[in-house]
Design an enzyme around this catalytic site. Structure first.
Site, mmCIF file in Angstrom:
data_model
loop_
_atom_site.group_PDB
_atom_site.id
_atom_site.type_symbol
_atom_site.label_atom_id
_atom_site.label_comp_id
_atom_site.label_asym_id
_atom_site.label_seq_id
_atom_site.Cartn_x
_atom_site.Cartn_y
_atom_site.Cartn_z
ATOM 1 N N LYS A 162 -9.440 2.246 -2.004
ATOM 2 C CA LYS A 162 -9.680 1.598 -0.709
ATOM 3 C C LYS A 162 -11.033 1.993 -0.126
ATOM 4 O O LYS A 162 -11.311 3.175 0.104
ATOM 5 C CB LYS A 162 -8.554 1.974 0.247
ATOM 6 C CG LYS A 162 -8.566 1.237 1.579
ATOM 7 C CD LYS A 162 -7.312 1.602 2.384
ATOM 8 C CE LYS A 162 -7.182 0.851 3.688
ATOM 9 N NZ LYS A 162 -5.952 1.236 4.417
ATOM 10 N N CYS B 22 -5.093 -3.429 2.580
ATOM 11 C CA CYS B 22 -4.828 -3.433 4.009
ATOM 12 C C CYS B 22 -6.078 -3.638 4.871
ATOM 13 O O CYS B 22 -6.620 -4.722 4.897
ATOM 14 C CB CYS B 22 -4.063 -2.156 4.393
ATOM 15 S SG CYS B 22 -3.107 -2.385 5.917
ATOM 16 N N GLU C 85 0.855 -1.197 0.000
ATOM 17 C CA GLU C 85 0.000 0.000 0.000
ATOM 18 C C GLU C 85 0.898 1.257 0.000
ATOM 19 O O GLU C 85 1.953 1.260 0.654
ATOM 20 C CB GLU C 85 -0.836 -0.047 1.298
ATOM 21 C CG GLU C 85 -1.749 1.124 1.539
ATOM 22 C CD GLU C 85 -2.489 0.979 2.895
ATOM 23 O OE1 GLU C 85 -2.110 0.108 3.716
ATOM 24 O OE2 GLU C 85 -3.449 1.732 3.105
ATOM 25 N N VAL D 57 -0.483 -2.529 10.675
ATOM 26 C CA VAL D 57 0.050 -2.196 12.001
ATOM 27 C C VAL D 57 -0.640 -3.001 13.100
ATOM 28 O O VAL D 57 -0.055 -3.203 14.168
ATOM 29 C CB VAL D 57 -0.055 -0.675 12.303
ATOM 30 C CG1 VAL D 57 0.884 0.103 11.406
ATOM 31 C CG2 VAL D 57 -1.477 -0.163 12.172
HETATM 32 C C1 ACM Z 1 -4.046 0.060 7.092
HETATM 33 O O1 ACM Z 1 -5.139 -0.092 6.570
HETATM 34 N N1 ACM Z 1 -3.054 0.662 6.460
HETATM 35 C C2 ACM Z 1 -3.795 -0.433 8.450
#
Ligand code: ACM
Length: 268
Positions: free
Chosen positions: A108, A141, A38, A168
Site C-alpha cells: 500500500k 483502500c 484489506e 471507514v
Molecule cells: C483505509 O485505508 N483502510 C481506510
C-alpha cells in the site's frame, strides 16, 4: 470471467480463525478470481507497531501458502490483504495468489491515518500483473483518494483493478464509479464490515463491496453490514476499448504536457 468478492469481518489477531473462515467461504461459489478485504487475515486496528510485527508474515508465508493450497483445491486465484513482514519493514500488502503460488505483491502506497504509526509506506511504483487473459492492477483502500493510483494502473494496461479495503470514510464506493469510468476499467472493491474497538478507539467499516464496469455501471453492490459473497461475470475485453466518442479516447486524449503531477504548490 467470474469475479467473486468476499465481504466479511475479520477478528483482530485471530489469524487461524480468519483463515478458516476464508477457506470455507471460498468453496461457496465457483470463481476465476476472488478478491478479499484489506488485512483479511489479521484485522485492522493494531495497538502499535509491535503488535503488528507479531502478526505480520512474509509473503510467501504460512497464510499465503495455506491460501495457495486452497486455490489449487478449488482451481481459482485470489487477491487478499495481508500484513507483510519484509526484512525489518512492515507493509500493508495485497498478495495475488494462484494454484502455482504467489503471482504478485502490492504494498500500500498511501497509508491512512494511524496506519502511518505502524506500517511502512509501500516503496514501489504501481504495477500490473499477468498478461493476455487478464491484466490485473491492485490498489488498497485509501489509495482511492489519489486518482493517480487508478490512472497509473490504467496507463499500465490494467483491465481490472482489485481493491481490497477496510473503508471507514464515506464516498469511496461512489468515487470508484468515477475511477472506473475515467479509466475504462473494471474496479472491484472488497470491503469489510463490522466494528473494531481498541484502547478507546473504534472504527466501523462500511461494507457496500462492489464491482463497477468500464462505463461506470455498478454491476453488483453489497449491503452495509452483513457478510456476503458477491459475484460478477465480466468480459475483460470491454476494458480494452477506451473510446468515448468517434473523436475521443480516454487515454489517447490525455495531454500530459498540460498537467502538473509533481509536488503540490501550497499557498503559504
Ligand atoms: C483505509 O485505508 N483502510 C481506510
Amino acid at each position: 470471467m467470474q469475479v467473486a468478492l468476499l465481504q466479511t469481518h475479520p477478528e483482530l489477531g485471530a489469524v487461524e480463525r480468519n483463515l478458516a473462515h476464508i477457506r470455507t467461504q471460498l468453496s461457496r461459489q465457483p470463481a476465476d478470481l476472488w478478491i478479499l478485504p484489506e488485512l483479511a487475515t489479521t484485522g485492522y486496528l493494531f495497538a502499535d507497531r509491535d503488535e503488528l510485527a507479531r502478526l505480520a508474515e512474509p509473503i510467501p508465508g504460512p497464510s499465503t501458502e495455506a491460501l495457495v493450497r486452497r486455490c489449487a483445491e478449488l482451481g481459482t486465484t485470489l487477491v487478499v490483504g495481508i500484513a507483510e513482514r519484509f526484512g525489518r519493514a512492515l507493509y500493508n500488502s495485497a498478495a495475488y495468489l494462484g494454484p502455482d503460488g504467489v503471482r504478485g505483491v502490492y504494498r500500500k502506497v498511501h497509508l491512512f491515518e494511524r496506519e502511518k504509526l505502524a506500517f511502512d509506506p509501500g516503496p514501489d511504483p504501481f504495477r500490473v500483473f499477468g498478461g493476455g487473459g487478464l491484466r490485473l492492477g491492485i490498489m488498497i483502500c485509501f489509495d482511492w483518494m489519489f486518482p493517480e493510483a487508478a490512472r497509473s494502473l490504467a496507463l499500465l494496461g490494467a483491465d481490472l483493478i482489485a481493491h481490497p479495503a477496510n473503508l471507514v470514510l464515506p464516498h469511496c464506493q461512489d468515487a470508484m464509479v468515477t475511477r472506473a469510468l475515467e479509466n475504462g476499467v473494471f474496479v472491484a472493491t472488497a470491503n469489510r464490515v463490522g466494528l473494531e474497538e481498541r484502547a478507546g478507539r473504534s472504527l466501523r467499516f462500511t461494507g457496500h463491496s462492489q464491482v463497477v464496469g468500464p462505463r461506470g455501471e455498478i454491476i453488483v453492490r453489497g449491503g452495509e453490514s452483513g457478510d456476503e459473497v458477491l459475484v460478477a461475470t465480466i468480459d475483460v475485453s470491454r476494458a480494452r476499448e477506451k473510446r468515448i466518442t468517434d473523436h475521443n479516447d480516454r487515454l489517447r486524449d490525455r495531454r500530459p504536457e498540460c498537467y502538473s503531477l509533481g509536488d503540490a504548490v501550497r499557498p503559504s
